[in-house]
Scaffold this active site. Structure first.
Site, PDB file in Angstrom:
ATOM      1  CD  GLN A 131      41.200  42.321  35.602  1.00 59.85           C
ATOM      2  OE1 GLN A 131      40.810  41.281  35.907  1.00 59.85           O
ATOM      3  NE2 GLN A 131      42.192  43.020  36.166  1.00 59.85           N
ATOM      4  CD  GLN A 145      45.871  32.163  37.774  1.00 61.22           C
ATOM      5  OE1 GLN A 145      44.940  32.927  37.670  1.00 61.22           O
ATOM      6  NE2 GLN A 145      45.902  30.854  37.560  1.00 61.22           N
ATOM      7  NE  ARG A 163      40.224  38.522  38.090  1.00 64.30           N
ATOM      8  CZ  ARG A 163      41.416  38.108  37.614  1.00 64.30           C
ATOM      9  NH1 ARG A 163      42.267  37.130  38.269  1.00 64.30           N
ATOM     10  NH2 ARG A 163      41.907  38.637  36.411  1.00 64.30           N
ATOM     11  CB  SER A 211      45.713  39.893  34.803  1.00 61.94           C
ATOM     12  OG  SER A 211      44.524  38.989  34.813  1.00 61.94           O
ATOM     13  CG  LEU A 212      45.583  37.962  40.831  1.00 66.27           C
ATOM     14  CD1 LEU A 212      44.332  38.119  41.536  1.00 66.27           C
ATOM     15  CD2 LEU A 212      46.469  36.789  40.957  1.00 66.27           C
ATOM     16  CG  HIS A 241      42.520  38.818  30.414  1.00 67.02           C
ATOM     17  ND1 HIS A 241      41.974  39.821  31.200  1.00 67.02           N
ATOM     18  CD2 HIS A 241      43.364  38.314  31.246  1.00 67.02           C
ATOM     19  CE1 HIS A 241      42.416  39.832  32.410  1.00 67.02           C
ATOM     20  NE2 HIS A 241      43.284  39.001  32.366  1.00 67.02           N
TER      21      HIS A 241
END
Length: 291
Positions: free
Chosen positions: A245, A10, A113, A88-89, A196
């Site tokens: 995650q 992102q 998500r 991440s994403l 996170h």
């Protein structure tokens, strides 16, 4: 050549993203239209013509970056990857690229998500900050010294660049402490929440059921996952790591180093922008190809 395919997260989005691929390649157009149908709204209209503010909405940003990344990787002409990873994403696009997830299943997980993360941001306000010019372990150690608020090292992006995450007060305290102890810069980022970090636990719980109900497959090559930076091919372990995650740090620097140690000779970034190329250049030796 051992090629690594990598996928951004992102923040890489921009107005007009993926339109050139959509207009040029029938396969790209087919995938984009399928995504619109699955999501129940015209994601491509926002990607192609939406404002920067429209694209910043998490429910739009995450599926948009994911879609662009997967489409771009499907159209590549450099052969199959020897390894994959995503920031991440981006890990969801990486899981599609290596065959661990079907495109359709991953898109629906990404949408779920995004909504879960947005809800978690509304439950408890949080933020993130970029810390530059301090060793990674020192950043983590100083954050751990703040015990009256939540703040953690969240993204290990490249040597000397760590993003911290937590409550508004915790991040501010950490920025002051980090600068007092030698960080060159510690600046708040314009983000909607404490990604996170433990503040994402409600989102992790919301996403858990969907991940457990989704079928994972044995990948055609190893995927280096964010939570431990290690290569994985076991579908159940991949699923378990994905469950962790949202509340775990993104070990990107460590992932890049492990891919290099395992023989990677070239990195190819697929998706909007070139954020990962720039990070990898600060981690990999000069002779490694980054495209």
């Amino acid at each position: 050549m051992m090629n690594a395919f990598v996928f951004p997260g992102q923040g890489a989005q921009f107005t007009g993203m993926c339109k050139d691929l959509y207009d040029t390649y029938p396969e790209a157009r087919e995938m984009c239209e399928k995504a619109n149908r699955l999501l129940g709204f015209s994601l491509t209209d926002i990607m192609f013509e939406g404002s920067a503010e429209d694209l910043r909405q998490t429910a739009v940003t995450q599926p948009a970056v994911f879609l662009h990344s997967v489409v771009a990787s499907r159209l590549m002409t450099i052969g199959k990857p020897a390894m994959v990873a995503g920031h991440s994403l981006g890990e969801y696009a990486a899981l599609v690229a290596c065959g661990a997830l079907r495109f359709e299943d991953a898109l629906l997980l990404v949408s779920r998500r995004a909504h879960a993360m947005q809800q978690a941001c509304e439950i408890k306000k949080g933020t993130m900050a970029a810390v530059l010019g301090m060793p990674d372990d020192r950043v983590a150690d100083l954050c751990s010294q703040i015990t009256d608020d939540i703040v953690v090292a969240a993204n290990f992006n490249c040597p000397g660049q760590v993003v911290i995450s937590g409550t508004l007060e915790g991040v501010d305290k950490a920025c002051d402490l980090l600068k007092a102890n030698g960080a060159k810069r510690a600046l708040r980022l314009q983000v909607g929440g404490a990604f996170h970090s433990p503040l994402m636990q409600p989102a992790a719980e919301e996403l858990k059921t969907a991940i457990l109900e989704t079928e994972f497959h044995t990948p055609v090559c190893p995927v280096y996952q964010n939570v431990d930076a290690m290569a994985h091919t076991n579908p159940q372990q991949i699923r378990q790591n994905l469950l962790l995650q949202l509340t775990s740090p993104v070990l990107w620097t460590q992932s890049v180093r492990n891919m290099l140690s395992d023989g990677c000779s070239a990195f190819y970034e697929f998706g909007p922008g070139d954020v990962l190329k720039n990070l990898i250049r600060k981690t990999a030796p000069a002779e490694i190809f980054i495209g």
